[in-house]
Design an enzyme around this catalytic site. Structure first.
Site, PDB file in Angstrom:
ATOM      1  CG  ASN A   1     -12.305  -0.271   3.786  1.00  0.00           C
ATOM      2  OD1 ASN A   1     -12.702  -0.650   4.877  1.00  0.00           O
ATOM      3  ND2 ASN A   1     -11.106   0.269   3.613  1.00  0.00           N
TER       4      ASN A   1
ATOM      5  CG  HIS B   1      -8.890  -2.998  -2.504  1.00  0.00           C
ATOM      6  ND1 HIS B   1      -9.833  -2.241  -3.179  1.00  0.00           N
ATOM      7  CD2 HIS B   1      -8.609  -2.320  -1.373  1.00  0.00           C
ATOM      8  CE1 HIS B   1     -10.087  -1.139  -2.487  1.00  0.00           C
ATOM      9  NE2 HIS B   1      -9.362  -1.161  -1.377  1.00  0.00           N
TER      10      HIS B   1
ATOM     11  CG  ASP C   1      -2.073   0.985   1.075  1.00  0.00           C
ATOM     12  OD1 ASP C   1      -3.217   0.533   0.938  1.00  0.00           O
ATOM     13  OD2 ASP C   1      -1.815   2.211   1.078  1.00  0.00           O
TER      14      ASP C   1
ATOM     15  N   GLY D   1     -16.111   3.086   3.476  1.00  0.00           N
ATOM     16  CA  GLY D   1     -14.860   3.830   3.318  1.00  0.00           C
ATOM     17  C   GLY D   1     -14.044   3.410   2.112  1.00  0.00           C
TER      18      GLY D   1
HETATM   19  P1  5GP Z   1      -9.810   1.542   0.165  1.00  0.00           P
HETATM   20  O1  5GP Z   1      -9.867   2.849   0.901  1.00  0.00           O
HETATM   21  O2  5GP Z   1     -10.505   1.642  -1.172  1.00  0.00           O
HETATM   22  O3  5GP Z   1     -10.235   0.364   0.952  1.00  0.00           O
HETATM   23  O4  5GP Z   1      -8.281   1.267  -0.089  1.00  0.00           O
HETATM   24  C1  5GP Z   1      -7.547   1.819  -1.130  1.00  0.00           C
HETATM   25  C2  5GP Z   1      -6.103   1.689  -0.753  1.00  0.00           C
HETATM   26  O5  5GP Z   1      -5.324   1.898  -1.916  1.00  0.00           O
HETATM   27  C3  5GP Z   1      -5.641   2.725   0.287  1.00  0.00           C
HETATM   28  O6  5GP Z   1      -5.100   2.056   1.418  1.00  0.00           O
HETATM   29  C4  5GP Z   1      -4.590   3.540  -0.444  1.00  0.00           C
HETATM   30  O7  5GP Z   1      -3.509   3.925   0.361  1.00  0.00           O
HETATM   31  C5  5GP Z   1      -4.160   2.596  -1.564  1.00  0.00           C
HETATM   32  N1  5GP Z   1      -3.701   3.292  -2.757  1.00  0.00           N
HETATM   33  C6  5GP Z   1      -4.312   4.353  -3.363  1.00  0.00           C
HETATM   34  N2  5GP Z   1      -3.602   4.738  -4.439  1.00  0.00           N
HETATM   35  C7  5GP Z   1      -2.524   3.900  -4.506  1.00  0.00           C
HETATM   36  C8  5GP Z   1      -1.427   3.805  -5.417  1.00  0.00           C
HETATM   37  O8  5GP Z   1      -1.282   4.563  -6.379  1.00  0.00           O
HETATM   38  N3  5GP Z   1      -0.518   2.823  -5.181  1.00  0.00           N
HETATM   39  C9  5GP Z   1      -0.641   1.962  -4.114  1.00  0.00           C
HETATM   40  N4  5GP Z   1       0.324   1.041  -3.964  1.00  0.00           N
HETATM   41  N5  5GP Z   1      -1.669   2.015  -3.247  1.00  0.00           N
HETATM   42  C10 5GP Z   1      -2.595   2.980  -3.452  1.00  0.00           C
END
Ligand code: 5GP
Ligand code: ZN
Length: 114
Positions: A87, A100, A30, A93
Protein backbone atom coordinates in the site's frame (compact mmCIF):
# COMPACT_ATOMS: atom_id res chain seq x y z
CA UNK A 1 13.13 8.19 19.95
CA UNK A 2 11.98 7.48 16.39
CA UNK A 3 8.26 7.92 15.88
CA UNK A 4 8.18 5.26 13.17
CA UNK A 5 6.39 2.15 14.42
CA UNK A 6 8.25 -0.31 12.21
CA UNK A 7 11.65 1.28 13.02
CA UNK A 8 10.79 0.76 16.68
CA UNK A 9 9.92 -2.88 16.00
CA UNK A 10 13.21 -3.31 14.11
CA UNK A 11 15.05 -1.90 17.16
CA UNK A 12 13.00 -4.26 19.41
CA UNK A 13 11.60 -1.26 21.30
CA UNK A 14 8.19 -2.73 20.50
CA UNK A 15 7.70 -6.51 20.56
CA UNK A 16 6.53 -8.42 17.51
CA UNK A 17 6.22 -12.04 16.46
CA UNK A 18 9.31 -12.20 14.27
CA UNK A 19 9.33 -14.87 11.57
CA UNK A 20 12.56 -13.87 9.78
CA UNK A 21 15.46 -11.51 10.33
CA UNK A 22 18.75 -10.70 8.62
CA UNK A 23 21.05 -7.67 8.41
CA UNK A 24 18.76 -5.82 6.00
CA UNK A 25 15.22 -6.99 6.68
CA UNK A 26 12.71 -8.10 9.29
CA UNK A 27 9.50 -10.10 8.84
CA UNK A 28 6.79 -10.47 11.47
CA UNK A 29 3.18 -11.53 11.92
CA UNK A 30 0.64 -8.77 11.29
CA UNK A 31 -1.10 -7.76 14.52
CA UNK A 32 -4.49 -7.68 12.75
CA UNK A 33 -4.35 -10.57 10.26
CA UNK A 34 -6.61 -10.37 7.21
CA UNK A 35 -5.99 -14.01 6.22
CA UNK A 36 -4.87 -17.24 7.95
CA UNK A 37 -1.32 -16.22 6.98
CA UNK A 38 -0.55 -12.50 7.12
CA UNK A 39 3.04 -11.41 7.51
CA UNK A 40 4.80 -8.12 6.95
CA UNK A 41 8.30 -7.86 5.42
CA UNK A 42 10.17 -4.59 5.99
CA UNK A 43 13.61 -3.25 5.09
CA UNK A 44 15.61 -2.26 8.19
CA UNK A 45 16.50 0.94 6.38
CA UNK A 46 13.68 3.45 6.83
CA UNK A 47 12.05 4.17 3.46
CA UNK A 48 8.74 6.05 3.66
CA UNK A 49 7.01 4.24 0.82
CA UNK A 50 7.40 2.78 -2.65
CA UNK A 51 7.25 6.39 -3.90
CA UNK A 52 10.54 7.12 -2.10
CA UNK A 53 12.59 4.31 -3.68
CA UNK A 54 15.85 5.18 -5.41
CA UNK A 55 18.37 3.27 -7.52
CA UNK A 56 20.33 2.48 -4.35
CA UNK A 57 17.39 0.37 -3.11
CA UNK A 58 17.44 -1.97 -6.11
CA UNK A 59 19.16 -4.92 -4.41
CA UNK A 60 17.26 -4.35 -1.17
CA UNK A 61 13.90 -4.66 -2.96
CA UNK A 62 15.06 -7.84 -4.65
CA UNK A 63 16.00 -9.25 -1.24
CA UNK A 64 12.58 -8.39 0.22
CA UNK A 65 10.81 -10.35 -2.50
CA UNK A 66 13.14 -13.33 -2.07
CA UNK A 67 12.20 -13.30 1.63
CA UNK A 68 8.51 -13.28 0.64
CA UNK A 69 9.21 -16.22 -1.69
CA UNK A 70 10.93 -18.13 1.11
CA UNK A 71 8.23 -17.39 3.72
CA UNK A 72 5.53 -18.49 1.27
CA UNK A 73 7.35 -21.80 0.85
CA UNK A 74 7.80 -22.19 4.62
CA UNK A 75 4.05 -21.72 5.16
CA UNK A 76 3.25 -24.08 2.26
CA UNK A 77 1.49 -21.31 0.32
CA UNK A 78 3.30 -21.91 -2.95
CA UNK A 79 1.09 -24.78 -4.24
CA UNK A 80 -2.16 -22.82 -3.86
CA UNK A 81 -0.84 -19.27 -4.24
CA UNK A 82 -0.82 -16.15 -2.14
CA UNK A 83 -1.09 -12.39 -2.42
CA UNK A 84 1.51 -9.68 -1.92
CA UNK A 85 0.42 -6.10 -1.30
CA UNK A 86 2.32 -2.83 -1.00
CA UNK A 87 0.00 0.00 0.00
CA UNK A 88 1.39 3.40 -0.99
CA UNK A 89 0.21 6.80 0.22
CA UNK A 90 -3.30 7.92 1.20
CA UNK A 91 -5.13 6.53 -1.83
CA UNK A 92 -3.20 3.28 -1.51
CA UNK A 93 -4.40 2.90 2.08
CA UNK A 94 -0.92 3.02 3.63
CA UNK A 95 -1.21 3.48 7.41
CA UNK A 96 2.39 2.83 8.51
CA UNK A 97 4.80 5.06 6.66
CA UNK A 98 7.72 2.65 6.47
CA UNK A 99 7.79 0.63 3.23
CA UNK A 100 6.49 -2.90 3.77
CA UNK A 101 5.25 -5.88 1.80
CA UNK A 102 2.16 -7.76 3.02
CA UNK A 103 2.19 -11.52 2.44
CA UNK A 104 -1.32 -12.93 2.67
CA UNK A 105 -2.41 -16.51 2.13
CA UNK A 106 -4.35 -19.51 3.31
CA UNK A 107 -7.67 -18.49 1.77
CA UNK A 108 -9.09 -17.57 -1.63
CA UNK A 109 -8.46 -13.88 -2.30
CA UNK A 110 -10.95 -11.73 -4.18
CA UNK A 111 -10.49 -9.10 -6.87
CA UNK A 112 -10.82 -6.16 -7.16
CA UNK A 113 -9.46 -5.15 -3.74
CA UNK A 114 -11.47 -2.66 -1.71
P1 5GP B 1 -0.54 -0.62 5.75
O1 5GP B 1 -1.98 -0.30 6.04
O2 5GP B 1 0.35 0.55 6.07
O3 5GP B 1 -0.29 -1.19 4.41
O4 5GP B 1 -0.17 -1.81 6.71
C1 5GP B 1 0.20 -1.65 8.04
C2 5GP B 1 0.01 -2.98 8.70
O5 5GP B 1 0.71 -2.96 9.93
C3 5GP B 1 -1.45 -3.32 9.01
O6 5GP B 1 -1.80 -4.55 8.39
C4 5GP B 1 -1.49 -3.42 10.53
O7 5GP B 1 -2.34 -4.43 11.01
C5 5GP B 1 -0.03 -3.69 10.88
N1 5GP B 1 0.34 -3.19 12.19
C6 5GP B 1 0.04 -1.96 12.71
N2 5GP B 1 0.55 -1.84 13.95
C7 5GP B 1 1.18 -3.03 14.21
C8 5GP B 1 1.90 -3.50 15.35
O8 5GP B 1 2.07 -2.83 16.38
N3 5GP B 1 2.41 -4.76 15.27
C9 5GP B 1 2.24 -5.54 14.15
N4 5GP B 1 2.77 -6.77 14.18
N5 5GP B 1 1.58 -5.11 13.06
C10 5GP B 1 1.06 -3.87 13.10
ZN1 ZN C 1 10.72 3.40 9.86
Amino acid sequence: MTPCLFCRMIKKEIPSRIVYEDDDALAFEDINPQAPVHMIVVPKKHIDSLSSLTQTDKDLMGSLFLIVNSLAKTRNLTPTGFRTVINTGPDGGQTVHHLHVHLLGGRQMTWPPG
